[in-house]
Design a protein around this motif. Structure first.
Motif, PDB file in Angstrom:
ATOM      1  N   ASP B  42       0.836  -1.215   0.000  1.00 46.95           N
ATOM      2  CA  ASP B  42       0.000   0.000   0.000  1.00 46.95           C
ATOM      3  C   ASP B  42       0.867   1.259   0.000  1.00 46.95           C
ATOM      4  N   LEU B  43       1.937   1.208   0.797  1.00 42.35           N
ATOM      5  CA  LEU B  43       2.801   2.396   0.876  1.00 42.35           C
ATOM      6  C   LEU B  43       3.456   2.678  -0.480  1.00 42.35           C
ATOM      7  N   VAL B  44       3.871   1.613  -1.167  1.00 48.22           N
ATOM      8  CA  VAL B  44       4.511   1.827  -2.481  1.00 48.22           C
ATOM      9  C   VAL B  44       3.488   2.382  -3.481  1.00 48.22           C
ATOM     10  N   GLN B  45       2.265   1.861  -3.437  1.00 40.91           N
ATOM     11  CA  GLN B  45       1.254   2.392  -4.366  1.00 40.91           C
ATOM     12  C   GLN B  45       0.945   3.865  -4.050  1.00 40.91           C
ATOM     13  N   ASP B  46       0.828   4.184  -2.772  1.00 45.44           N
ATOM     14  CA  ASP B  46       0.617   5.591  -2.380  1.00 45.44           C
ATOM     15  C   ASP B  46       1.765   6.449  -2.897  1.00 45.44           C
ATOM     16  N   THR B  47       2.970   5.884  -2.803  1.00 47.09           N
ATOM     17  CA  THR B  47       4.155   6.633  -3.240  1.00 47.09           C
ATOM     18  C   THR B  47       4.075   6.933  -4.738  1.00 47.09           C
ATOM     19  N   PHE B  48       3.684   5.941  -5.534  1.00 49.94           N
ATOM     20  CA  PHE B  48       3.584   6.172  -6.981  1.00 49.94           C
ATOM     21  C   PHE B  48       2.535   7.244  -7.298  1.00 49.94           C
ATOM     22  N   ILE B  49       1.443   7.220  -6.566  1.00 48.14           N
ATOM     23  CA  ILE B  49       0.406   8.241  -6.795  1.00 48.14           C
ATOM     24  C   ILE B  49       0.959   9.625  -6.435  1.00 48.14           C
ATOM     25  N   ILE B  71       9.939  10.491  -1.103  1.00 42.88           N
ATOM     26  CA  ILE B  71       8.469  10.528  -0.990  1.00 42.88           C
ATOM     27  C   ILE B  71       7.982   9.317  -0.189  1.00 42.88           C
ATOM     28  N   LEU B  72       8.590   8.161  -0.459  1.00 37.48           N
ATOM     29  CA  LEU B  72       8.231   6.950   0.300  1.00 37.48           C
ATOM     30  C   LEU B  72       8.539   7.140   1.787  1.00 37.48           C
ATOM     31  N   ARG B  73       9.681   7.729   2.056  1.00 39.33           N
ATOM     32  CA  ARG B  73      10.064   7.928   3.456  1.00 39.33           C
ATOM     33  C   ARG B  73       9.087   8.859   4.172  1.00 39.33           C
ATOM     34  N   ARG B  74       8.707   9.941   3.497  1.00 42.02           N
ATOM     35  CA  ARG B  74       7.743  10.863   4.123  1.00 42.02           C
ATOM     36  C   ARG B  74       6.417  10.142   4.361  1.00 42.02           C
ATOM     37  N   GLY B  75       6.045   9.291   3.417  1.00 42.14           N
ATOM     38  CA  GLY B  75       4.809   8.513   3.581  1.00 42.14           C
ATOM     39  C   GLY B  75       4.892   7.599   4.796  1.00 42.14           C
ATOM     40  N   ALA B  76       6.058   6.976   4.990  1.00 45.04           N
ATOM     41  CA  ALA B  76       6.231   6.071   6.136  1.00 45.04           C
ATOM     42  C   ALA B  76       6.149   6.858   7.444  1.00 45.04           C
ATOM     43  N   LEU B  77       6.781   8.024   7.466  1.00 47.75           N
ATOM     44  CA  LEU B  77       6.741   8.837   8.693  1.00 47.75           C
ATOM     45  C   LEU B  77       5.312   9.274   9.002  1.00 47.75           C
ATOM     46  N   ASP B  78       4.562   9.650   7.950  1.00 46.54           N
ATOM     47  CA  ASP B  78       3.147  10.016   8.147  1.00 46.54           C
ATOM     48  C   ASP B  78       2.367   8.855   8.745  1.00 46.54           C
ATOM     49  N   PHE B 134      13.945  -1.206  19.196  1.00 50.12           N
ATOM     50  CA  PHE B 134      13.975   0.242  18.940  1.00 50.12           C
ATOM     51  C   PHE B 134      12.939   0.602  17.870  1.00 50.12           C
ATOM     52  N   GLU B 135      12.900  -0.197  16.803  1.00 53.17           N
ATOM     53  CA  GLU B 135      11.943   0.070  15.715  1.00 53.17           C
ATOM     54  C   GLU B 135      10.497  -0.054  16.196  1.00 53.17           C
ATOM     55  N   ARG B 136      10.259  -1.000  17.097  1.00 54.08           N
ATOM     56  CA  ARG B 136       8.888  -1.163  17.605  1.00 54.08           C
ATOM     57  C   ARG B 136       8.501   0.027  18.479  1.00 54.08           C
ATOM     58  N   ALA B 137       9.432   0.460  19.318  1.00 56.16           N
ATOM     59  CA  ALA B 137       9.112   1.517  20.281  1.00 56.16           C
ATOM     60  C   ALA B 137       9.125   2.911  19.663  1.00 56.16           C
ATOM     61  N   ALA B 138      10.017   3.128  18.728  1.00 56.46           N
ATOM     62  CA  ALA B 138      10.167   4.484  18.163  1.00 56.46           C
ATOM     63  C   ALA B 138      10.475   4.378  16.666  1.00 56.46           C
ATOM     64  N   PRO B 139       9.481   3.966  15.874  1.00 55.97           N
ATOM     65  CA  PRO B 139       9.764   3.702  14.445  1.00 55.97           C
ATOM     66  C   PRO B 139      10.294   4.903  13.677  1.00 55.97           C
ATOM     67  N   SER B 140       9.775   6.088  13.960  1.00 58.16           N
ATOM     68  CA  SER B 140      10.245   7.272  13.214  1.00 58.16           C
ATOM     69  C   SER B 140      11.711   7.545  13.510  1.00 58.16           C
ATOM     70  N   HIS B 141      12.056   7.475  14.782  1.00 55.42           N
ATOM     71  CA  HIS B 141      13.438   7.775  15.166  1.00 55.42           C
ATOM     72  C   HIS B 141      14.395   6.714  14.606  1.00 55.42           C
ATOM     73  N   ALA B 142      13.985   5.451  14.706  1.00 60.83           N
ATOM     74  CA  ALA B 142      14.844   4.387  14.171  1.00 60.83           C
ATOM     75  C   ALA B 142      15.008   4.540  12.660  1.00 60.83           C
ATOM     76  N   ALA B 143      13.900   4.860  11.990  1.00 59.71           N
ATOM     77  CA  ALA B 143      13.959   4.994  10.526  1.00 59.71           C
ATOM     78  C   ALA B 143      14.895   6.137  10.127  1.00 59.71           C
ATOM     79  N   LEU B 162      11.305  15.584   7.384  1.00 54.56           N
ATOM     80  CA  LEU B 162      10.356  15.612   8.496  1.00 54.56           C
ATOM     81  C   LEU B 162       9.310  16.711   8.322  1.00 54.56           C
ATOM     82  N   GLU B 163       9.570  17.630   7.394  1.00 61.69           N
ATOM     83  CA  GLU B 163       8.717  18.814   7.212  1.00 61.69           C
ATOM     84  C   GLU B 163       8.585  19.564   8.533  1.00 61.69           C
ATOM     85  N   ARG B 164       9.729  19.776   9.163  1.00 57.83           N
ATOM     86  CA  ARG B 164       9.769  20.494  10.439  1.00 57.83           C
ATOM     87  C   ARG B 164      10.728  21.667  10.329  1.00 57.83           C
TER      88      ARG B 164
END
Lengths: 185, 197
Positions: B42-49, B71-78, B134-143, B162-164
């Motif tokens: 789903d994430l890859v399809q969202d990325t292509f769109i 774009i994929l990374r931003r999608g994952a963080l979202d 680490f990935e389970r507890a803090a996925p954004s930070h680990a990523a 991060l759009e921050r």
């Protein structure tokens, strides 16, 4: 974020950082994350069902739209209107005569486009016939357009050739069949 | 990308090409982040769109894959944000301050070079286990940490991802380091040749 965090970020990213405990901490993490190197990703064969889903999603999102309007000049419009008027009667007559037969056109993008009176029925018929000929074909529908995707085993069997021929669909040289069926306008 | 800007019938063909050229590599990246085949697809399809929606912002002066991957990374963080999967650092981590100080102390010494296969395997196992936690507890930070190590992201690139604001990004990076120290404390101790804290 203090100076130490900046050093940590630089060392983690593989940039120059002064020798320090922070650099060692980041370098150890960088080495662990980069080892082993990720396996090379090989290209995979086309997945027509997945591609069809993507196209359907793109249509839903209204990404697939007609191309940009042609640039018109002041003289082009009257000429086009004249030509249109001159031939409209003939075209109309021809259209009425052919309206019961689907019109098949193979586009530059290798998609066979068919205009039919009942596109849904034609899609089901072609799908049924392809499957009966031993082809794994996928059908889809998106905003009034009906599609069929299939990878035809090469060389084409006689049964597949008969199906294609009966619908006036040209044989795809690469075995990738993509058909789009729309209602007549 | 030209077809994307021009529109028309070429779009469908180009979308198929996008899928054929990039699905495999993006799916493997997404799977590693999300650990679910369906979510990764789903994430890859969202990325292509999104690639199509943002094609006018691609100037062709950079390689296409890194641009799509961002774009994929931003999608994952979202996705991580929407799922609210981040565990606050202080919750259930009473030993945090102690662990952070301990890792700082450990890294004063030179990292020990594993001298045999058994020790290397032990270190690798420990890292995988700690990193998975680490990935389970803090996925954004680990990523983000893994992307910094993989692609050498700068502070500005992380802020864009991060759009921050720069300030908020600095705080995020600082949190990344703190969280890594907490979740990887056992591995740090092993890597620097000391007993676990």
């Amino acid at each position: 974020m203090n100076e130490s965090d900046i050093e940590w970020l630089d060392a983690l990213a593989g940039r120059e950082a002064p020798e320090s405990a922070t650099r060692r901490e980041a370098q150890a993490l960088r080495a662990a994350l980069r080892s082993p190197a990720p396996a090379a990703i090989t290209a995979e064969p086309p997945n027509l069902a997945r591609e069809a889903q993507l196209i359907a999603r793109a249509v839903e999102e209204k990404l697939i739209a007609p191309g940009p309007p042609l640039r018109r000049s002041r003289w082009l419009l009257p000429i086009a209107a004249g030509v249109l008027l001159t031939f409209s009667a003939g075209i109309l007559l021809q259209y009425q005569q052919q309206s019961t037969q689907p019109e098949v056109v193979r586009g530059d993008d290798a998609v066979v486009r068919i205009a039919a009176d009942d596109p849904a029925a034609l899609k089901h018929r072609i799908l049924r016939e392809l499957r009966a000929a031993g082809v794994e074909a996928t059908g889809y529908e998106a905003l009034g357009a009906y599609g069929i995707d299939a990878e035809l085993p090469l060389p084409l069997s006689d049964a597949v050739k008969r199906v294609l021929e009966s619908h006036h669909i040209p044989e795809p040289a690469d075995g990738v069949l993509r058909v789009e069926i729309r209602g007549r306008e | 990308m030209r077809a994307c800007r021009e529109g028309g019938a070429a779009i469908e063909q180009a979308l198929r090409r996008l899928d054929r050229d990039f699905f495999a590599v993006l799916y493997s990246r997404a799977l590693r982040l999300l650990r679910s085949a369906d979510a990764a697809r789903d994430l890859v399809q969202d990325t292509f769109i999104k690639v199509w929606q943002r094609c006018s912002t691609y100037h062709g002066d950079s390689e296409l894959l890194p641009w799509i991957e961002a774009i994929l990374r931003r999608g994952a963080l979202d996705l991580f944000r929407r799922q609210g999967r981040e565990v606050p650092l202080d919750e259930g981590q009473g030993m945090n301050a102690e662990l952070i100080a301990r890792v700082a102390e450990l890294s004063q010494s030179e990292i020990a070079t594993p001298d045999d296969d058994l020790r290397r395997a032990q270190l690798a196992d420990c890292f995988q286990r700690c990193w998975a936690e680490f990935e389970r507890a803090a996925p954004s930070h680990a990523a983000v940490i893994s992307w910094i190590a993989a692609d050498g992201l700068s502070h500005e690139e992380i802020a864009t991802l991060l759009e921050r604001s720069p300030g908020a990004t600095r705080e995020f990076i600082s949190q990344c380091r703190k969280r890594a120290r907490v979740h990887l404390a056992e591995w740090y101790a092993l890597a620097f040749g000391k007993d676990a804290p």
